[in-house]
Design a protein around this motif. Structure first.
Motif, PDB file in Angstrom:
ATOM      1  N   MET A   1       0.898  -1.180  -0.047  1.00 14.13           N
ATOM      2  CA  MET A   1       0.062  -0.028  -0.170  1.00 14.13           C
ATOM      3  C   MET A   1       0.760   1.049  -0.006  1.00 14.13           C
ATOM      4  N   LEU A   2       0.374   2.320  -0.844  1.00 14.34           N
ATOM      5  CA  LEU A   2       0.895   3.480  -0.821  1.00 14.34           C
ATOM      6  C   LEU A   2       0.148   4.537  -0.417  1.00 14.34           C
ATOM      7  N   GLY A   3       0.521   5.685   0.040  1.00 11.74           N
ATOM      8  CA  GLY A   3      -0.427   6.989   0.414  1.00 11.74           C
ATOM      9  C   GLY A   3      -0.845   7.497  -1.006  1.00 11.74           C
ATOM     10  N   HIS A   4      -1.876   8.166  -0.946  1.00  9.95           N
ATOM     11  CA  HIS A   4      -2.559   8.716  -2.185  1.00  9.95           C
ATOM     12  C   HIS A   4      -1.870   9.599  -2.720  1.00  9.95           C
ATOM     13  N   LEU A   5      -1.102  10.354  -1.800  1.00  7.05           N
ATOM     14  CA  LEU A   5      -0.115  11.358  -2.591  1.00  7.05           C
ATOM     15  C   LEU A   5       1.366  11.054  -2.669  1.00  7.05           C
ATOM     16  N   ASP A   6       1.602   9.746  -2.523  1.00  9.19           N
ATOM     17  CA  ASP A   6       3.006   9.270  -2.424  1.00  9.19           C
ATOM     18  C   ASP A   6       3.577   9.658  -3.960  1.00  9.19           C
ATOM     19  N   PRO A   7       4.922  10.282  -3.939  1.00  8.82           N
ATOM     20  CA  PRO A   7       5.472  10.621  -5.164  1.00  8.82           C
ATOM     21  C   PRO A   7       5.291   9.074  -6.132  1.00  8.82           C
ATOM     22  N   GLU A   8       5.631   8.163  -5.384  1.00  7.53           N
ATOM     23  CA  GLU A   8       5.456   6.639  -6.334  1.00  7.53           C
ATOM     24  C   GLU A   8       4.138   6.410  -6.896  1.00  7.53           C
ATOM     25  N   PHE A   9       3.108   6.840  -6.051  1.00  2.00           N
ATOM     26  CA  PHE A   9       1.916   6.587  -6.591  1.00  2.00           C
ATOM     27  C   PHE A   9       1.493   7.558  -7.556  1.00  2.00           C
ATOM     28  N   ILE A  10       1.937   8.708  -7.531  1.00  2.00           N
ATOM     29  CA  ILE A  10       1.583   9.620  -8.352  1.00  2.00           C
ATOM     30  C   ILE A  10       2.302   9.288  -9.944  1.00  2.00           C
ATOM     31  N   LEU A  11       3.534   8.647  -9.687  1.00  3.58           N
ATOM     32  CA  LEU A  11       4.035   8.100 -10.876  1.00  3.58           C
ATOM     33  C   LEU A  11       3.088   7.291 -11.738  1.00  3.58           C
ATOM     34  N   VAL A  12       2.455   6.256 -10.867  1.00  2.00           N
ATOM     35  CA  VAL A  12       1.679   5.126 -11.370  1.00  2.00           C
ATOM     36  C   VAL A  12       0.420   6.036 -11.897  1.00  2.00           C
ATOM     37  N   MET A  13      -0.193   6.843 -11.182  1.00  2.54           N
ATOM     38  CA  MET A  13      -1.239   7.877 -11.660  1.00  2.54           C
ATOM     39  C   MET A  13      -0.745   8.410 -13.226  1.00  2.54           C
ATOM     40  N   GLU A  14       0.199   8.646 -13.436  1.00  2.00           N
ATOM     41  CA  GLU A  14       0.628   9.503 -14.588  1.00  2.00           C
ATOM     42  C   GLU A  14       0.753   8.599 -15.599  1.00  2.00           C
ATOM     43  N   ARG A  15       1.252   7.235 -15.321  1.00  2.00           N
ATOM     44  CA  ARG A  15       1.411   6.107 -16.197  1.00  2.00           C
ATOM     45  C   ARG A  15      -0.043   5.799 -16.748  1.00  2.00           C
ATOM     46  N   ILE A  16      -1.028   5.643 -15.662  1.00  2.00           N
ATOM     47  CA  ILE A  16      -2.248   5.197 -16.026  1.00  2.00           C
ATOM     48  C   ILE A  16      -2.931   6.025 -17.142  1.00  2.00           C
ATOM     49  N   LYS A  17      -2.567   7.211 -17.011  1.00  2.00           N
ATOM     50  CA  LYS A  17      -3.222   8.282 -18.007  1.00  2.00           C
ATOM     51  C   LYS A  17      -2.590   8.150 -19.327  1.00  2.00           C
ATOM     52  N   GLU A  18      -1.551   7.984 -19.312  1.00  2.00           N
ATOM     53  CA  GLU A  18      -0.837   7.912 -20.543  1.00  2.00           C
ATOM     54  C   GLU A  18      -1.359   6.479 -21.189  1.00  2.00           C
TER      55      GLU A  18
END
Ligand code: PLP
Length: 398
Positions: free
Chosen positions: A35-52
């Motif tokens: 689990m990661l926090g929803h503002l964790d930089p590692e999760f934000i990377l996942v979010m950006e890749r999902i958008k792409e």
């Protein structure tokens, strides 16, 4: 005490219904990641890749492309509640349950809805939409279901999108059962707002609704006279979390996003065109097998979805008994008919991971066995032969 609550032990089913579809083990493993926090930089990377990845799968350059929290229906509600204001004129194509839901949702938002109805099993005709648009003063949007899961009909959308734009309306498309199975071409078709789900063509568990909105649609969102009536689904706020500002709105379902990421990686690894060909080939084999058994497909010819086939229940067979035996004796789930099709059709899905040759063979053999035992006249053994002929003609082994 624990004996009252045994350990969870669901069977491994062959999911050939209208969704969910079978999930690849890589996607299940992704859900077990830490689990990661929803503002964790590692999760934000996942979010950006999902958008792409979603932009690749939706075939769009739309900036606003991300997975909304909730199932496909949350995607519908997000799109409509952000685009509709009370009193807006909207045109909705209705040829099944999911068109009906569109109407219900739009009416709850205070829209003045013009329904364009088509009989179940048939497409909505562009000319009818055109005629409806002509009668309106200032239509806000036209909404259409791309793959009507209740009927198995594959709705053409390009011409209708063009008509919508000629009348100054936005084009909204439900691709809940089409994304990942057949081409969804958001930019080429000029779709302004579109939503889908994770558990059908993308073969992840249910829980997210990928959405994409054009710049033109976002203009409408930003120029609303009134706030979006849904706090949870308010795009003006949510875009600040999925976009640059990273402002907390609600906690992103972290694990579901891991699953979607891995499912999208699988889609892109396979390649969109290869994936569409796999769906088309398996459907062709299924249809050949069903017809060899003397069974009839219900959807309008020329407009049949590869990923969802509606099959008429033959005389002498009880709809629910057959489904029950498929589940208990063969571990196969297929769908029942809805609305006017209740008790009259089965819905066989071949979506995402479930669209495989072994599943086509299994469901044909199982149906032949069960219908045979009920005394329904079937061409014994011919279904598998007919399906195999389709595969060998395509040198395919999908
Ligand atoms: C399944 C489906 C929905 C609803 O999606 P949920 O994930 O069940 O909320 C909407 N539209 C169509 C065409 C569907 O097949």
């Amino acid at each position: 005490m624990t004996s009252d609550f045994p350990e969870l032990n669901p069977p491994q089913r062959v999911l050939l219904g209208p969704g969910p579809s079978n999930v690849h083990p890589r996607v299940m493993r992704a859900m077990a990641a830490p689990m990661l926090g929803h503002l964790d930089p590692e999760f934000i990377l996942v979010m950006e890749r999902i958008k792409e990845l979603l932009r690749i799968v939706f075939r769009t350059k739309n900036e606003i492309t991300f997975p909304a929290s909730g199932t496909g229906s949350a995607g519908m509600e997000m799109v409509l509640s952000n685009l509709i204001e009370e009193g807006d004129e909207v045109v909705i194509g209705v040829a099944g349950i999911f068109g009906e839901r569109f109407v219900d949702c739009a009416q709850r938002l205070g829209a003045r809805v013009t329904r364009v109805d088509s009989p179940w099993g048939r497409i909505v005709e562009p000319a009818q939409i055109g005629a409806a648009l002509k009668k309106l003063r200032r239509p806000a949007l036209v909404a259409l279901v791309h793959a009507e899961t209740s009927t198995g009909v594959y709705q053409p959308v390009e011409e209708i999108a063009q008509l919508a734009h000629e009348h100054g309306a936005l084009m909204v498309l439900d691709t809940v059962t089409s994304l990942g199975c057949v081409a969804v071409d958001i930019d080429a078709w000029q779709i302004d707002a579109c939503y889908s789900c994770t558990q059908k063509g993308l073969s992840a568990p249910p829980g997210l609704a990928p959405v994409t909105l054009s710049a033109r649609a976002m203009e409408v969102v930003r120029q609303r006279r009134t706030k979006c009536p849904s706090w949870y689904l308010d795009l003006a706020m949510i875009e600040q979390y999925w976009g640059g500002a990273r402002l907390y709105h609600h906690t992103a379902p972290i694990t579901m996003n891991y699953a979607l990421y891995e499912a999208l990686r699988l889609v892109v690894e396979e390649g969109l065109e290869a994936r569409f060909r796999r769906h088309a080939l398996n459907a062709q084999a299924l249809h050949a097998g069903l017809e060899a058994m003397g069974l009839q497909l219900v959807a309008q010819e020329g407009y049949r979805l590869p990923q969802l086939s509606t099959v008429a229940v033959p005389a002498g067979a009880d709809e629910a008994t057959v489904r029950d035996r498929l589940l208990r004796e063969f571990n196969i789930e297929v769908g029942a008919g809805l609305g006017p099709f209740k008790g009259r059709v089965w819905r066989i899905g071949l979506m995402g991971e479930s669209a495989r040759r072994e599943n086509v063979t299994l469901v044909l053999a199982a149906l032949e066995t069960i219908l045979g035992s009920m005394g329904v006249e079937t061409a014994r053994g011919r279904a598998l032969e007919a399906a195999a002929a389709v595969y060998s003609a395509n040198h395919g082994d999908s």
